[in-house]
Design a protein around this motif. Structure first.
Motif, PDB file in Angstrom:
ATOM      1  N   ARG A 186       0.831  -1.212   0.000  1.00 56.04           N
ATOM      2  CA  ARG A 186       0.000   0.000   0.000  1.00 56.04           C
ATOM      3  C   ARG A 186       0.860   1.256   0.000  1.00 56.04           C
ATOM      4  NH1 ARG A 186      -5.346  -1.131   3.691  1.00 56.04           N
ATOM      5  NH2 ARG A 186      -6.083  -2.850   2.402  1.00 56.04           N
ATOM      6  N   PHE A 187       1.945   1.232   0.777  1.00 56.10           N
ATOM      7  CA  PHE A 187       2.847   2.379   0.800  1.00 56.10           C
ATOM      8  C   PHE A 187       3.429   2.628  -0.595  1.00 56.10           C
ATOM      9  CE2 PHE A 187       7.165   4.111   1.260  1.00 56.10           C
ATOM     10  CZ  PHE A 187       6.855   5.335   1.849  1.00 56.10           C
ATOM     11  N   ALA A 188       3.871   1.573  -1.275  1.00 57.35           N
ATOM     12  CA  ALA A 188       4.432   1.707  -2.618  1.00 57.35           C
ATOM     13  C   ALA A 188       3.381   2.209  -3.606  1.00 57.35           C
ATOM     14  CB  ALA A 188       5.004   0.370  -3.083  1.00 57.35           C
ATOM     15  N   ILE A 189       2.151   1.740  -3.450  1.00 60.78           N
ATOM     16  CA  ILE A 189       1.075   2.189  -4.342  1.00 60.78           C
ATOM     17  C   ILE A 189       0.771   3.662  -4.107  1.00 60.78           C
ATOM     18  CG2 ILE A 189      -1.385   1.920  -4.872  1.00 60.78           C
ATOM     19  CD1 ILE A 189      -0.952  -1.114  -4.313  1.00 60.78           C
ATOM     20  N   ILE A 190       0.738   4.087  -2.850  1.00 65.13           N
ATOM     21  CA  ILE A 190       0.466   5.496  -2.547  1.00 65.13           C
ATOM     22  C   ILE A 190       1.575   6.388  -3.112  1.00 65.13           C
ATOM     23  CG2 ILE A 190       0.347   7.168  -0.644  1.00 65.13           C
ATOM     24  CD1 ILE A 190      -1.204   4.993   0.923  1.00 65.13           C
ATOM     25  N   VAL A 191       2.820   5.960  -2.960  1.00 64.77           N
ATOM     26  CA  VAL A 191       3.930   6.733  -3.526  1.00 64.77           C
ATOM     27  C   VAL A 191       3.801   6.805  -5.046  1.00 64.77           C
ATOM     28  CG1 VAL A 191       6.435   6.734  -3.889  1.00 64.77           C
ATOM     29  CG2 VAL A 191       5.510   6.309  -1.612  1.00 64.77           C
ATOM     30  N   SER A 192       3.434   5.703  -5.681  1.00 68.24           N
ATOM     31  CA  SER A 192       3.261   5.697  -7.139  1.00 68.24           C
ATOM     32  C   SER A 192       2.114   6.595  -7.571  1.00 68.24           C
ATOM     33  CB  SER A 192       3.018   4.267  -7.623  1.00 68.24           C
ATOM     34  OG  SER A 192       4.130   3.459  -7.340  1.00 68.24           O
ATOM     35  N   VAL A 193       1.024   6.583  -6.819  1.00 66.68           N
ATOM     36  CA  VAL A 193      -0.111   7.470  -7.126  1.00 66.68           C
ATOM     37  C   VAL A 193       0.323   8.927  -7.001  1.00 66.68           C
ATOM     38  CG1 VAL A 193      -2.379   8.239  -6.302  1.00 66.68           C
ATOM     39  CG2 VAL A 193      -1.913   5.807  -6.551  1.00 66.68           C
TER      40      VAL A 193
END
Length: 152
Positions: free
Chosen positions: A73-80
């Motif tokens: 989730r952290f990686a997805i939020i950073v990507s978003v």
């Protein structure tokens, strides 16, 4: 008296001829192409919405595929956030030139590009090919994770 004037006249024409020949030597052989005036992106609003929808689909599919992992989730939020910065910066840059006119594609005309005129189908396919592939990649990952049972 007349002889002196003719000598001065000859010298002036010689100087003019020499200056002209030097100017021709100093001229560049070729000049760099000049970019046309910046008319903005000239892409229809629907195209931008479709592109953002593809990336939203990708991020949603990846979020569902990873379950509830905190690191994922952290990686997805950073990507978003990176994606938002990418499109946001492009939007801010585009707004610096003032309001953009209506897209020629919305008026049934062709879009003028560096390589020539492009019709609506060519523009949509070239702009959306990568976002659609990314969205399909995310959906494929989601289907794979749902199809493979997790053994614990």
């Amino acid at each position: 008296m007349f002889e002196q004037q003719s000598i001065v006249a000859e010298r002036e024409t010689d100087v003019e001829a020499e200056v002209h020949s030097l100017e021709s030597l100093l001229q560049p052989l070729a000049t760099a192409p000049v970019a046309p005036s910046n008319a903005g992106f000239q892409l229809p609003r629907k195209l931008w919405i479709a592109m953002l929808g593809c990336y939203a689909t990708f991020f949603a599919a990846i979020a569902l595929a990873t379950g509830g992992s905190g690191a994922a989730r952290f990686a997805i939020i950073v990507s978003v956030l990176y994606t938002a910065m990418y499109f946001g910066l492009a939007r801010i840059g585009a707004c610096q030139a003032g309001p953009e006119g209506r897209s020629p594609l919305d008026e049934g005309k062709k879009l003028s590009t560096w390589t020539g005129m492009m019709d609506k189908n060519a523009v949509y396919s070239q702009v959306l090919i990568v976002p659609v592939a990314v969205a399909l990649f995310g959906i494929a990952i989601l289907f794979i994770t749902l199809a493979i049972p997790v053994s614990g």
